[in-house]
Motif scaffolding. Structure first.
Motif, PDB file in Angstrom:
ATOM      1  N   GLY A  30       0.955  -1.206   0.159  1.00  0.00           N
ATOM      2  CA  GLY A  30       0.106  -0.022   0.111  1.00  0.00           C
ATOM      3  C   GLY A  30       0.869   1.343   0.013  1.00  0.00           C
ATOM      4  O   GLY A  30       0.655   2.143  -0.853  1.00  0.00           O
ATOM      5  N   LEU A  31       2.036   1.222   0.892  1.00  0.00           N
ATOM      6  CA  LEU A  31       2.648   2.662   0.957  1.00  0.00           C
ATOM      7  C   LEU A  31       3.559   2.655  -0.331  1.00  0.00           C
ATOM      8  O   LEU A  31       3.737   3.855  -0.876  1.00  0.00           O
ATOM      9  N   SER A  32       4.177   1.472  -0.988  1.00  0.00           N
ATOM     10  CA  SER A  32       4.725   1.638  -2.036  1.00  0.00           C
ATOM     11  C   SER A  32       3.970   2.030  -3.524  1.00  0.00           C
ATOM     12  O   SER A  32       4.517   3.166  -4.131  1.00  0.00           O
ATOM     13  N   VAL A  33       2.796   1.650  -3.431  1.00  0.00           N
ATOM     14  CA  VAL A  33       1.916   1.890  -4.573  1.00  0.00           C
ATOM     15  C   VAL A  33       1.540   3.425  -4.517  1.00  0.00           C
ATOM     16  O   VAL A  33       1.515   4.222  -5.520  1.00  0.00           O
ATOM     17  N   SER A  34       1.222   3.673  -3.266  1.00  0.00           N
ATOM     18  CA  SER A  34       0.435   5.144  -3.006  1.00  0.00           C
ATOM     19  C   SER A  34       1.670   6.411  -3.428  1.00  0.00           C
ATOM     20  O   SER A  34       1.585   7.333  -3.626  1.00  0.00           O
ATOM     21  N   LEU A  35       2.868   5.630  -2.873  1.00  0.00           N
ATOM     22  CA  LEU A  35       4.221   6.713  -3.224  1.00  0.00           C
ATOM     23  C   LEU A  35       4.485   7.019  -4.484  1.00  0.00           C
ATOM     24  O   LEU A  35       4.632   7.946  -5.048  1.00  0.00           O
ATOM     25  N   LEU A  36       4.330   5.652  -5.182  1.00  0.00           N
ATOM     26  CA  LEU A  36       4.718   5.961  -6.778  1.00  0.00           C
ATOM     27  C   LEU A  36       3.504   6.741  -7.310  1.00  0.00           C
ATOM     28  O   LEU A  36       3.718   7.632  -8.312  1.00  0.00           O
ATOM     29  N   LEU A  37       2.124   6.548  -7.282  1.00  0.00           N
ATOM     30  CA  LEU A  37       1.078   7.217  -7.845  1.00  0.00           C
ATOM     31  C   LEU A  37       1.230   8.861  -7.257  1.00  0.00           C
ATOM     32  O   LEU A  37       0.976   9.478  -8.012  1.00  0.00           O
ATOM     33  N   ALA A  38       1.590   9.002  -6.102  1.00  0.00           N
ATOM     34  CA  ALA A  38       1.735  10.316  -5.523  1.00  0.00           C
ATOM     35  C   ALA A  38       2.909  11.202  -6.505  1.00  0.00           C
ATOM     36  O   ALA A  38       2.809  12.331  -6.842  1.00  0.00           O
ATOM     37  N   VAL A  39       4.098  10.387  -6.486  1.00  0.00           N
ATOM     38  CA  VAL A  39       5.067  10.949  -7.548  1.00  0.00           C
ATOM     39  C   VAL A  39       4.706  11.410  -8.814  1.00  0.00           C
ATOM     40  O   VAL A  39       4.985  12.273  -9.525  1.00  0.00           O
ATOM     41  N   MET A  40       4.001  10.424  -9.286  1.00  0.00           N
ATOM     42  CA  MET A  40       3.249  10.503 -10.767  1.00  0.00           C
ATOM     43  C   MET A  40       2.422  11.721 -11.045  1.00  0.00           C
ATOM     44  O   MET A  40       2.529  12.585 -11.741  1.00  0.00           O
TER      45      MET A  40
END
Length: 293
Positions: A85-95
């Motif tokens: 959850g944290l990894s995917v959310s961070l990736l989406l936030a960076v994008m």
């Protein structure tokens, strides 16, 4: 110079915090005390005979193989939910932070899952993976994967992890995006001028400055995995197949409301509360040392 509020009355501060203290007492300390009392008592399901049994419920729990299995399932489930959850959310936030055109629509679509109730999220994912009519299950079978979460415990665990991660992504995304937008652009521009690659800029500047947000979300996601995923599991797998997705909070419900073992269920809730408190203390005691405020 720091300004501090000074009260002329000794009782005024207590009066001001009394409503919050009352809410905490009624909705946390009172139920916790009731669970602790019930865990050392034996009572029939009709609320009649009541007598003290001490630690008998706790000893019986740790002699129960199915309860020990729920510890292992909970550990794997919570680790996957928090990490993925944290990894995917961070990736989406960076994008999302890099999007210029259509940024408002992109961010709005990522926030929508937070408005979905956990039980509804579980049902949605169950329909998508329902074999063989679900759209995702059909696609998996088309590529040669025989998906059936009702018979395969690994498939069932993967399903509830995906549903739980999807439900929490919006919450994590909002905090990560706010943290990214709070980072001074001058730092990124200076590193770019010095020749730092995007990957190096992220790990040496962006991620360290996001450490307070990441630590906060780590604590929240661990608590979420232990407690707030009950509705997802109940709507998706009901703890099955067998007990392969019966995490601790679901076993508290099953033993208390279906098996009618109120004393054992209360003992499980006390153990679950102690585990979550201990994990939170460990995170604040050791993980917070690496946070850069």
């Amino acid at each position: 110079m720091e300004k501090r509020v000074r009260f002329t009355s000794r009782w005024l501060p207590w009066v001001l915090v009394a409503p919050q203290l009352g809410i905490v007492g009624v909705f946390f300390f009172w139920p916790a005390a009731q669970a602790l009392l019930q865990s050392v008592m034996e009572q029939d399901v009709f609320g009649g005979d009541l007598h003290f049994v001490g630690a008998q419920h706790f000893r019986r729990l740790f002699d129960d193989e199915s309860y020990l299995q729920s510890f292992r399932v909970t550990a794997v489930f919570s680790l996957l939910v928090a990490a993925v959850g944290l990894s995917v959310s961070l990736l989406l936030a960076v994008m999302a932070d890099r999007v210029v055109r259509g940024a408002r629509w992109y961010k709005t679509l990522l926030i929508w899952p937070y408005a979905v109730a956990p039980a509804v999220a579980g049902v949605l994912w169950m329909f998508m993976f329902a074999s063989p009519v679900g759209v995702v299950a059909w696609a998996l079978q088309y590529v040669g994967i025989d998906w059936n979460h009702r018979l395969d415990g690994r498939h069932a665990l993967a399903l509830v992890v995906l549903a739980a991660v999807w439900k929490q992504i919006s919450y994590n995304f909002l905090f990560f995006l706010a943290g990214l937008q709070a980072i001074p652009r001058s730092l990124i521009e200076a590193a770019t001028i010095d020749g730092a690659s995007p990957w190096r800029r992220f790990w040496t500047i962006v991620f360290p400055l996001l450490s307070p947000t990441t630590f906060f979300l780590l604590v929240i996601n661990v608590v979420y995995a232990f407690f707030d995923t009950f509705a997802i599991i109940d709507a998706t797998t009901q703890g099955g197949p067998g007990k392969d997705t019966a995490i601790l909070v679901y076993k508290v419900y099953y033993d208390g409301f279906k098996a009618l073992d109120m004393g054992g269920s209360a003992a499980q809730s006390v153990i679950l509360m102690v585990i979550v408190i201990a994990l939170t203390v460990v995170q604040f005691r050791y993980v917070e040392r690496r946070v850069q405020y």
